[in-house]
Design an enzyme around this catalytic site. Structure first.
Site, PDB file in Angstrom:
ATOM      1  N   LYS A  14      41.179 -26.088   5.556  1.00 38.07           N
ATOM      2  CA  LYS A  14      42.228 -26.122   4.542  1.00 38.07           C
ATOM      3  C   LYS A  14      43.627 -26.198   5.167  1.00 38.07           C
ATOM      4  CE  LYS A  14      42.172 -22.240   2.453  1.00 38.07           C
ATOM      5  NZ  LYS A  14      43.448 -21.497   2.544  1.00 38.07           N
ATOM      6  N   ARG A 161      38.891 -17.008  19.967  1.00 37.20           N
ATOM      7  CA  ARG A 161      39.622 -16.051  19.144  1.00 37.20           C
ATOM      8  C   ARG A 161      38.840 -14.759  19.013  1.00 37.20           C
ATOM      9  NH1 ARG A 161      42.155 -18.354  13.759  1.00 37.20           N
ATOM     10  NH2 ARG A 161      41.143 -16.425  13.165  1.00 37.20           N
ATOM     11  N   ARG A 172      33.559 -12.626   6.673  1.00 37.18           N
ATOM     12  CA  ARG A 172      34.772 -13.216   6.086  1.00 37.18           C
ATOM     13  C   ARG A 172      34.427 -14.285   5.053  1.00 37.18           C
ATOM     14  NH1 ARG A 172      37.529 -15.228  11.108  1.00 37.18           N
ATOM     15  NH2 ARG A 172      38.504 -16.739   9.746  1.00 37.18           N
TER      16      ARG A 172
END
Ligand SMILES: [Zn+2]
Length: 217
Positions: A14, A161, A172
């Site tokens: 996105k 990350r 998540r």
């Protein structure tokens, strides 16, 4: 006129699509995180209000966030349109946004939902790595550096990350889906939600989004 909201789970790309769409249409991509930080930094009335909640470890209430967003949308660069990324997150926020936008006679053009299978999202998120010195991003599977673990541009060290372990990623995604489904229904009912197939390369996904948006005109 493009007044867009982007929805999509982590891993749907996105953010990347937001940047591409903002460039194509010459409109700002607006993230609530940035607006919030900006207000707090400048010490505006809204910033001070927001800060008092954040200092107590509480969520900033919807009306404060919506006021900040509307404030941002009143700036000249948003006259031709805007892209909202990461907002609204809840039906209450969507309702508040709808009221504020209709009061200024600027209803949303479309809500693009970038949809992607759970397993594809997990694979995408798992492979992400960032250069520790210049911040450039790589993907170990889809966009690997020429030399393993080394940035192509600056020779810096690449690092995965920290929040990108599989369990965290799955959690998540699950949390997102639970939150997003009432929000998606809200926009389905208003007949503005369009689902963009978010599997494939960023260029392919962008083409799909643009084809849809051009068809609206
Ligand atoms: Zn680098």
């Amino acid at each position: 006129m493009m007044r867009l909201v982007l929805l999509g789970p982590p891993g749907a790309g996105k953010g990347t699509q937001g940047v591409l769409l903002a460039e194509r249409y010459g409109i700002p991509q607006i993230s609530t995180g940035e607006i919030l930080r900006d207000h707090v930094q400048r010490g505006t009335k809204l910033g001070i209000q927001a800060r008092s909640y954040m200092d107590r470890g509480e969520y900033v209430p919807d009306d404060v966030v919506v006021s900040m967003v509307m404030d941002r949308l009143a700036e000249p660069d948003a006259e031709k349109g805007f892209i909202l990324d990461g907002f609204p997150r809840t039906v209450a926020q969507a309702e508040a946004l709808e009221r504020a936008l209709s009061a200024s006679d600027r209803p949303l053009t479309a809500v693009l939902k970038f949809s992607i299978g759970g397993e594809v999202a997990v694979r995408r998120l798992l492979g992400r790595a960032t250069c520790t010195s210049c911040g450039r991003t790589y993907h170990l599977e889809f966009k690997p550096p020429a030399q393993e673990g080394i940035c192509d541009v600056c020779g810096g060290r690449l690092e995965r990350r920290g929040d990108d372990d599989e369990l965290t990623i799955r959690r998540r995604i699950a949390v997102y889906r639970e939150q997003a489904s009432p929000l998606e229904m809200f926009y389905v009912e208003r007949d503005v939600l369009y689902q963009v197939d978010a599997e494939g390369t960023p260029d392919e996904i962008f083409e799909r989004a643009v084809t849809f948006l051009e068809g609206l005109a």
